[in-house]
Design a protein around this motif. Structure first.
Motif, short mmCIF file in Angstrom:
data_model
loop_
_atom_site.label_atom_id
_atom_site.label_comp_id
_atom_site.label_asym_id
_atom_site.label_seq_id
_atom_site.Cartn_x
_atom_site.Cartn_y
_atom_site.Cartn_z
N LEU A 26 -9.85 42.33 47.03
CA LEU A 26 -10.32 41.37 46.03
C LEU A 26 -11.58 41.91 45.37
O LEU A 26 -12.59 42.15 46.03
CB LEU A 26 -10.61 40.03 46.71
CG LEU A 26 -11.01 38.88 45.81
CD1 LEU A 26 -9.85 38.49 44.90
CD2 LEU A 26 -11.44 37.68 46.65
N MET A 27 -11.51 42.12 44.06
CA MET A 27 -12.64 42.71 43.33
C MET A 27 -13.47 41.68 42.57
O MET A 27 -14.60 41.95 42.21
CB MET A 27 -12.12 43.77 42.34
CG MET A 27 -11.62 45.02 43.03
SD MET A 27 -12.86 45.79 44.08
CE MET A 27 -14.07 46.27 42.86
N GLY A 28 -12.91 40.52 42.32
CA GLY A 28 -13.69 39.50 41.64
C GLY A 28 -12.92 38.19 41.61
O GLY A 28 -11.70 38.18 41.41
N ILE A 29 -13.61 37.10 41.88
CA ILE A 29 -12.99 35.77 41.82
C ILE A 29 -14.04 34.79 41.30
O ILE A 29 -15.18 34.81 41.77
CB ILE A 29 -12.43 35.35 43.19
CG1 ILE A 29 -11.77 33.96 43.10
CG2 ILE A 29 -13.49 35.39 44.27
CD1 ILE A 29 -10.96 33.60 44.34
N ALA A 30 -13.66 34.00 40.33
CA ALA A 30 -14.60 33.03 39.75
C ALA A 30 -13.83 31.82 39.27
O ALA A 30 -12.71 31.93 38.76
CB ALA A 30 -15.37 33.66 38.59
N SER A 31 -14.43 30.66 39.46
CA SER A 31 -13.82 29.41 39.02
C SER A 31 -14.85 28.56 38.29
O SER A 31 -15.98 28.41 38.75
CB SER A 31 -13.26 28.64 40.21
OG SER A 31 -12.75 27.38 39.80
N LYS A 32 -14.44 28.04 37.15
CA LYS A 32 -15.30 27.14 36.38
C LYS A 32 -14.97 25.68 36.66
O LYS A 32 -15.61 24.78 36.09
CB LYS A 32 -15.17 27.44 34.89
CG LYS A 32 -15.68 28.82 34.52
CD LYS A 32 -15.71 29.04 33.01
CE LYS A 32 -16.34 30.38 32.67
NZ LYS A 32 -16.42 30.61 31.20
N GLN A 33 -13.99 25.44 37.50
CA GLN A 33 -13.60 24.08 37.85
C GLN A 33 -13.71 23.90 39.35
O GLN A 33 -13.10 24.65 40.13
CB GLN A 33 -12.18 23.77 37.39
CG GLN A 33 -11.72 22.36 37.72
CD GLN A 33 -10.36 22.04 37.14
OE1 GLN A 33 -10.09 22.35 35.98
NE2 GLN A 33 -9.49 21.43 37.94
N ARG A 34 -14.46 22.95 39.78
CA ARG A 34 -14.67 22.70 41.20
C ARG A 34 -13.34 22.42 41.90
O ARG A 34 -12.51 21.66 41.39
CB ARG A 34 -15.64 21.52 41.39
CG ARG A 34 -16.07 21.29 42.83
CD ARG A 34 -17.12 20.20 42.90
NE ARG A 34 -17.55 19.95 44.26
CZ ARG A 34 -18.48 20.65 44.90
NH1 ARG A 34 -19.08 21.64 44.26
NH2 ARG A 34 -18.80 20.36 46.14
N GLY A 35 -13.15 23.06 43.05
CA GLY A 35 -11.95 22.81 43.83
C GLY A 35 -10.84 23.82 43.63
O GLY A 35 -9.89 23.85 44.42
N LEU A 36 -10.94 24.65 42.61
CA LEU A 36 -9.88 25.64 42.36
C LEU A 36 -10.10 26.94 43.12
O LEU A 36 -9.15 27.71 43.30
CB LEU A 36 -9.78 25.95 40.86
CG LEU A 36 -9.04 24.95 39.99
CD1 LEU A 36 -9.02 25.43 38.53
CD2 LEU A 36 -7.61 24.75 40.49
#
Length: 205
Positions: A152-162
Motif C-alpha cells: 500500500l503506497m497511499g490511502i486517503a479519504s475525504k469522507q469519514r468512515g470510508l
C-alpha cells in the motif's frame, strides 16, 4: 525489496541497480530517489551516497541511523492473510490521474509535482505495476504490485468512515500486503489485520 523490484520492472531503461558486495545490500537509484534493502557496510555507503547525491533515501531504520543524525522513522506492517472482500459496495471508479492526485494531496503525504506524478502513475498503471481503488471525490488508494506481494503506497479519504472499508478492498486478495505508517496510524492498521514487521525511515534532502 518490493519497492526495488516494482521500480526496476517499471523503469528497466533508467533505473540503476547496485549491489554492495561485502554486505549483499541492494541499492536502487531512480530519478535521484534511493532505496536500500539489506544491512549495509556503512563507510562505503556513505561515500557512495556522496557520489550519487540523492534527494531522498528509503531504507530500514537501522541503516538510516548509521548514515544520518535526523530522518523520519516509520513502521512497516504486514497482513499475511488478507481476506477477499465480497459484496456490492466497490471502490472501482475510474478516475483520472488529476482526480487521484487531488484526493491524495493531503498534509500527511509528500507528493511530487502533479506533472511528475501523472507520468509515473500512467506508466505504472499501463504496465500493471499498480492497482487503484477509488470513489470519485471521496477516497483513493494505490498499491504497488509484484508477483508475490502487494504494498500500500497511499490511502486517503475525504469522507469519514470510508477509510476502513477502502483499506479492506485494497488489501483483499491472496497476496500478503505491506504498508508504511507513522506511529499514530499503527492502531488503525492493526485493527484491520496488520502486524508490525520492522522500523524503516525516509531521509529527505
Amino acid at each position: 525489496m518490493i519497492k526495488i523490484q516494482n521500480h526496476f520492472d517499471t523503469y528497466p531503461d533508467i533505473a540503476q541497480l547496485f549491489l554492495q558486495i561485502d554486505s549483499g545490500a541492494l541499492i536502487l537509484l531512480l530519478d535521484r530517489d534511493l532505496i536500500i534493502s539489506g544491512d549495509i557496510q556503512t563507510d562505503e555507503i556513505k561515500k557512495f551516497i556522496c557520489f550519487l547525491r540523492p534527494v531522498s533515501i528509503f531504507s530500514s531504520s537501522d541503516n538510516l541511523k548509521k548514515l544520518f543524525l535526523k530522518f523520519e522513522e516509520v513502521n512497516v506492517l504486514i497482513c499475511e492473510r488478507p481476506n477477499t472482500i465480497l459484496g456490492s459496495k466497490r471502490f472501482c471508479d475510474e478516475l483520472s490521474s488529476r482526480e487521484i492526485y487531488d484526493i491524495l494531496d493531503v498534509d500527511e503525504f509528500v507528493l511530487p509535482p502533479y506533472d511528475k506524478f501523472a507520468t509515473d502513475y500512467c506508466r505504472r498503471l499501463n504496465h500493471g505495476k499498480i492497482k487503484v481503488f477509488a470513489k470519485k471525490d471521496k477516497c483513493a488508494a494505490i498499491t504497488l504490485e509484484t508477483d508475490n506481494y502487494r504494498m500500500l503506497m497511499g490511502i486517503a479519504s475525504k469522507q469519514r468512515g470510508l477509510g476502513g472499508a477502502l483499506l479492506g478492498y485494497a488489501a483483499s486478495g491472496d497476496k500478503p500486503v505491506l504498508c508504511v505508517a507513522r506511529d499514530e496510524l499503527v492502531p488503525f492498521y492493526i485493527k484491520f489485520g496488520f502486524v508490525p514487521l520492522y522500523k524503516a525511515g525516509y531521509w529527505r534532502k
